[in-house]
Design a protein around this motif. Structure first.
Motif, PDB file in Angstrom:
ATOM      1  N   HIS A 142      -6.395  19.894 -13.083  1.00  0.00           N
ATOM      2  CA  HIS A 142      -6.912  19.891 -11.774  1.00  0.00           C
ATOM      3  C   HIS A 142      -8.451  20.135 -11.877  1.00  0.00           C
ATOM      4  O   HIS A 142      -9.384  19.418 -11.039  1.00  0.00           O
ATOM      5  CB  HIS A 142      -6.186  21.024 -11.022  1.00  0.00           C
ATOM      6  N   TRP A 143      -8.812  20.952 -12.849  1.00  0.00           N
ATOM      7  CA  TRP A 143     -10.119  21.279 -12.998  1.00  0.00           C
ATOM      8  C   TRP A 143     -11.020  19.987 -13.695  1.00  0.00           C
ATOM      9  O   TRP A 143     -11.908  19.581 -13.000  1.00  0.00           O
ATOM     10  CB  TRP A 143     -10.262  22.506 -13.971  1.00  0.00           C
ATOM     11  N   VAL A 144     -10.415  19.347 -14.551  1.00  0.00           N
ATOM     12  CA  VAL A 144     -10.917  18.201 -15.119  1.00  0.00           C
ATOM     13  C   VAL A 144     -11.302  17.054 -14.009  1.00  0.00           C
ATOM     14  O   VAL A 144     -12.145  16.526 -13.784  1.00  0.00           O
ATOM     15  CB  VAL A 144     -10.227  17.795 -16.229  1.00  0.00           C
ATOM     16  N   LEU A 145     -10.068  16.808 -13.194  1.00  0.00           N
ATOM     17  CA  LEU A 145     -10.129  15.605 -12.307  1.00  0.00           C
ATOM     18  C   LEU A 145     -10.944  16.188 -11.138  1.00  0.00           C
ATOM     19  O   LEU A 145     -11.625  15.260 -10.736  1.00  0.00           O
ATOM     20  CB  LEU A 145      -8.885  15.618 -11.662  1.00  0.00           C
ATOM     21  N   ALA A 146     -11.203  17.380 -10.611  1.00  0.00           N
ATOM     22  CA  ALA A 146     -12.031  17.908  -9.867  1.00  0.00           C
ATOM     23  C   ALA A 146     -13.491  17.547 -10.314  1.00  0.00           C
ATOM     24  O   ALA A 146     -14.085  17.122  -9.485  1.00  0.00           O
ATOM     25  CB  ALA A 146     -11.833  19.383  -9.413  1.00  0.00           C
ATOM     26  N   SER A 147     -13.722  17.750 -11.290  1.00  0.00           N
ATOM     27  CA  SER A 147     -15.236  17.642 -11.958  1.00  0.00           C
ATOM     28  C   SER A 147     -15.693  16.143 -12.005  1.00  0.00           C
ATOM     29  O   SER A 147     -16.480  15.746 -11.874  1.00  0.00           O
ATOM     30  CB  SER A 147     -14.876  18.098 -13.522  1.00  0.00           C
ATOM     31  N   MET A 148     -14.593  15.380 -12.168  1.00  0.00           N
ATOM     32  CA  MET A 148     -14.739  13.755 -12.287  1.00  0.00           C
ATOM     33  C   MET A 148     -15.170  13.456 -10.912  1.00  0.00           C
ATOM     34  O   MET A 148     -16.159  12.612 -10.509  1.00  0.00           O
ATOM     35  CB  MET A 148     -13.544  12.905 -12.791  1.00  0.00           C
ATOM     36  N   VAL A 149     -14.277  13.882  -9.860  1.00  0.00           N
ATOM     37  CA  VAL A 149     -14.408  13.496  -8.270  1.00  0.00           C
ATOM     38  C   VAL A 149     -15.785  13.993  -8.033  1.00  0.00           C
ATOM     39  O   VAL A 149     -16.734  13.259  -7.193  1.00  0.00           O
ATOM     40  CB  VAL A 149     -13.493  13.980  -7.439  1.00  0.00           C
ATOM     41  N   VAL A 150     -16.206  15.196  -8.332  1.00  0.00           N
ATOM     42  CA  VAL A 150     -17.666  15.628  -7.924  1.00  0.00           C
ATOM     43  C   VAL A 150     -18.628  14.975  -8.426  1.00  0.00           C
ATOM     44  O   VAL A 150     -19.533  14.668  -7.846  1.00  0.00           O
ATOM     45  CB  VAL A 150     -17.636  17.258  -8.288  1.00  0.00           C
ATOM     46  N   LEU A 151     -18.568  14.790  -9.694  1.00  0.00           N
ATOM     47  CA  LEU A 151     -19.620  13.841 -10.482  1.00  0.00           C
ATOM     48  C   LEU A 151     -19.775  12.492  -9.678  1.00  0.00           C
ATOM     49  O   LEU A 151     -20.955  11.897  -9.458  1.00  0.00           O
ATOM     50  CB  LEU A 151     -19.181  13.707 -11.939  1.00  0.00           C
ATOM     51  N   PHE A 152     -18.671  11.987  -9.312  1.00  0.00           N
ATOM     52  CA  PHE A 152     -18.727  10.452  -8.923  1.00  0.00           C
ATOM     53  C   PHE A 152     -19.677  10.648  -7.570  1.00  0.00           C
ATOM     54  O   PHE A 152     -20.371   9.821  -7.140  1.00  0.00           O
ATOM     55  CB  PHE A 152     -17.396   9.959  -8.576  1.00  0.00           C
ATOM     56  N   LEU A 153     -19.028  11.706  -6.632  1.00  0.00           N
ATOM     57  CA  LEU A 153     -19.674  11.695  -5.375  1.00  0.00           C
ATOM     58  C   LEU A 153     -21.131  11.894  -5.501  1.00  0.00           C
ATOM     59  O   LEU A 153     -21.953  11.390  -4.893  1.00  0.00           O
ATOM     60  CB  LEU A 153     -18.970  12.708  -4.516  1.00  0.00           C
ATOM     61  N   LEU A 154     -21.496  12.915  -6.327  1.00  0.00           N
ATOM     62  CA  LEU A 154     -22.896  13.141  -6.723  1.00  0.00           C
ATOM     63  C   LEU A 154     -23.605  12.072  -7.032  1.00  0.00           C
ATOM     64  O   LEU A 154     -24.867  11.839  -6.686  1.00  0.00           O
ATOM     65  CB  LEU A 154     -23.044  14.397  -7.555  1.00  0.00           C
ATOM     66  N   SER A 183     -21.296  20.983 -18.924  1.00  0.00           N
ATOM     67  CA  SER A 183     -21.658  21.200 -20.359  1.00  0.00           C
ATOM     68  C   SER A 183     -21.501  22.820 -20.381  1.00  0.00           C
ATOM     69  O   SER A 183     -20.728  23.065 -21.445  1.00  0.00           O
ATOM     70  CB  SER A 183     -23.061  21.050 -20.874  1.00  0.00           C
ATOM     71  N   LEU A 184     -21.709  23.600 -19.635  1.00  0.00           N
ATOM     72  CA  LEU A 184     -21.401  24.966 -19.711  1.00  0.00           C
ATOM     73  C   LEU A 184     -20.127  25.422 -19.277  1.00  0.00           C
ATOM     74  O   LEU A 184     -19.474  26.289 -20.187  1.00  0.00           O
ATOM     75  CB  LEU A 184     -22.349  25.861 -18.847  1.00  0.00           C
ATOM     76  N   CYS A 185     -19.324  24.408 -18.696  1.00  0.00           N
ATOM     77  CA  CYS A 185     -18.125  24.843 -18.205  1.00  0.00           C
ATOM     78  C   CYS A 185     -17.145  24.251 -19.496  1.00  0.00           C
ATOM     79  O   CYS A 185     -16.185  24.883 -19.602  1.00  0.00           O
ATOM     80  CB  CYS A 185     -17.655  24.139 -16.957  1.00  0.00           C
ATOM     81  N   HIS A 186     -17.621  23.196 -20.026  1.00  0.00           N
ATOM     82  CA  HIS A 186     -16.497  22.409 -20.889  1.00  0.00           C
ATOM     83  C   HIS A 186     -16.837  22.234 -22.409  1.00  0.00           C
ATOM     84  O   HIS A 186     -16.331  21.792 -23.041  1.00  0.00           O
ATOM     85  CB  HIS A 186     -16.379  21.065 -20.105  1.00  0.00           C
ATOM     86  N   GLY A 187     -18.252  22.515 -22.314  1.00  0.00           N
ATOM     87  CA  GLY A 187     -18.814  22.005 -23.757  1.00  0.00           C
ATOM     88  C   GLY A 187     -19.260  20.655 -23.755  1.00  0.00           C
ATOM     89  O   GLY A 187     -18.663  19.870 -22.834  1.00  0.00           O
ATOM     90  N   TRP A 188     -20.341  19.936 -24.566  1.00  0.00           N
ATOM     91  CA  TRP A 188     -20.894  18.925 -24.191  1.00  0.00           C
ATOM     92  C   TRP A 188     -19.960  17.846 -24.660  1.00  0.00           C
ATOM     93  O   TRP A 188     -19.823  16.416 -24.007  1.00  0.00           O
ATOM     94  CB  TRP A 188     -21.996  18.769 -25.000  1.00  0.00           C
ATOM     95  N   ARG A 189     -19.184  17.945 -25.398  1.00  0.00           N
ATOM     96  CA  ARG A 189     -18.261  16.725 -25.991  1.00  0.00           C
ATOM     97  C   ARG A 189     -17.052  16.306 -24.730  1.00  0.00           C
ATOM     98  O   ARG A 189     -16.957  15.084 -24.310  1.00  0.00           O
ATOM     99  CB  ARG A 189     -17.457  17.101 -27.156  1.00  0.00           C
ATOM    100  N   ILE A 190     -16.497  17.433 -24.348  1.00  0.00           N
ATOM    101  CA  ILE A 190     -15.647  17.309 -23.131  1.00  0.00           C
ATOM    102  C   ILE A 190     -16.384  16.833 -21.845  1.00  0.00           C
ATOM    103  O   ILE A 190     -16.088  15.883 -21.192  1.00  0.00           O
ATOM    104  CB  ILE A 190     -14.865  18.608 -22.736  1.00  0.00           C
ATOM    105  N   ALA A 191     -17.597  17.320 -21.640  1.00  0.00           N
ATOM    106  CA  ALA A 191     -18.527  17.158 -20.432  1.00  0.00           C
ATOM    107  C   ALA A 191     -18.727  15.464 -20.557  1.00  0.00           C
ATOM    108  O   ALA A 191     -18.771  14.570 -19.628  1.00  0.00           O
ATOM    109  CB  ALA A 191     -19.757  17.883 -20.425  1.00  0.00           C
ATOM    110  N   ALA A 192     -19.103  15.008 -21.669  1.00  0.00           N
ATOM    111  CA  ALA A 192     -19.331  13.527 -21.897  1.00  0.00           C
ATOM    112  C   ALA A 192     -18.304  12.577 -21.598  1.00  0.00           C
ATOM    113  O   ALA A 192     -18.402  11.555 -21.165  1.00  0.00           O
ATOM    114  CB  ALA A 192     -20.082  13.358 -23.288  1.00  0.00           C
ATOM    115  N   LEU A 193     -16.875  13.156 -21.931  1.00  0.00           N
ATOM    116  CA  LEU A 193     -15.708  12.562 -21.965  1.00  0.00           C
ATOM    117  C   LEU A 193     -15.341  12.390 -20.430  1.00  0.00           C
ATOM    118  O   LEU A 193     -15.240  11.369 -20.091  1.00  0.00           O
ATOM    119  CB  LEU A 193     -14.614  13.330 -22.640  1.00  0.00           C
ATOM    120  N   ILE A 194     -15.798  13.440 -19.494  1.00  0.00           N
ATOM    121  CA  ILE A 194     -15.237  13.328 -18.281  1.00  0.00           C
ATOM    122  C   ILE A 194     -16.310  12.741 -17.665  1.00  0.00           C
ATOM    123  O   ILE A 194     -16.037  11.997 -16.551  1.00  0.00           O
ATOM    124  CB  ILE A 194     -15.532  14.804 -17.783  1.00  0.00           C
ATOM    125  N   GLY A 195     -17.426  12.251 -17.957  1.00  0.00           N
ATOM    126  CA  GLY A 195     -18.386  11.464 -17.392  1.00  0.00           C
ATOM    127  C   GLY A 195     -18.142  10.044 -17.482  1.00  0.00           C
ATOM    128  O   GLY A 195     -18.833   9.232 -16.505  1.00  0.00           O
TER     129      GLY A 195
END
Length: 217
Positions: A40-52, A74-86
């Motif tokens: 849920h946290w990862v999917l919510a991050s994706m939705v927020v990024l898309f809207l933003l 990046s602070l929440c997930h680390g840069w590798r996962i942050a890039a993947l989420i993006g």
């Protein structure tokens, strides 16, 4: 950038693919499958990024401005996962016609991977060289980090557009980089407030925050 894919755009696809494959976080898959809250946290991050990222102010093709929020990610997930989420929000931008498909690779490198990596690097520098205090984490690692990250992103994106031959450097400076000072404080505030709320109410979601480091001083 539209029409036939150029060599520059192909290089963007290649660079994005290589970086994402080489930096793929092996722990992500098992954790994502095993923990429903994390899903849920990862999917919510994706939705927020898309809207933003959908809220762009267009100057010219390739010179749009929008908030990043990748310092928080990046602070929440680390840069590798942050890039993947993006990756998914980027694909959705292309799917909804907000980003040319040919520019996906360049966008991933310039607006996702590099800012995520840079934000995490700046956090690591603060962790190593500054006192580990909650104020430092919020104000420096989140607030100032966000401002510096978007400033460097603007310069990098302007440089890429200049190298692509689409615009002269004079045009980029006068019509795109001139907007950078207007983005610094809002981006910094966005990341600073988001991290403040997260470390207060959901510190377990912030991978880089540990009570023993920042609350025991």
């Amino acid at each position: 950038m539209s029409g036939v894919i150029s060599g520059f755009q192909l290089a963007g696809f290649a660079a994005a693919a290589v970086i994402l494959v080489m930096s793929f976080p092996r722990e992500f898959g098992p954790k994502f499958r095993a923990e429903k809250d994390y899903q849920h946290w990862v999917l919510a991050s994706m939705v927020v990024l898309f809207l933003l990222w959908s809220l762009t102010a267009g100057v010219s093709d390739g010179l749009q401005v929008h908030f990043l929020a990748l310092t928080t990610l990046s602070l929440c997930h680390g840069w590798r996962i942050a890039a993947l989420i993006g990756v998914l929000p980027t694909l959705l931008l292309a799917l909804f016609g907000l980003l040319p498909f040919a520019d996906i690779g360049i966008y991933l490198v310039v607006s996702v991977i590099v800012p995520a990596w840079l934000s995490f690097l700046l956090f690591r520098l603060t962790y190593r060289y500054l006192i580990r205090h909650l104020f430092v984490y919020i104000f420096v690692a989140a607030f100032l980090n966000g401002a510096l990250t978007i400033a460097i992103h603007q310069l990098l994106n302007g440089g890429v557009m200049w190298l692509s031959g689409l615009y002269s450097w004079h045009y980029i400076v006068d019509n795109y980089l001139v907007l950078t000072p207007l983005l610094l404080f809002p981006e910094a505030m966005l990341n600073g407030m988001a991290i403040t709320l997260l470390v207060v109410y959901q510190p377990r979601w912030v991978r880089t925050f540990h009570d023993n480091d920042y609350l025991s001083q």
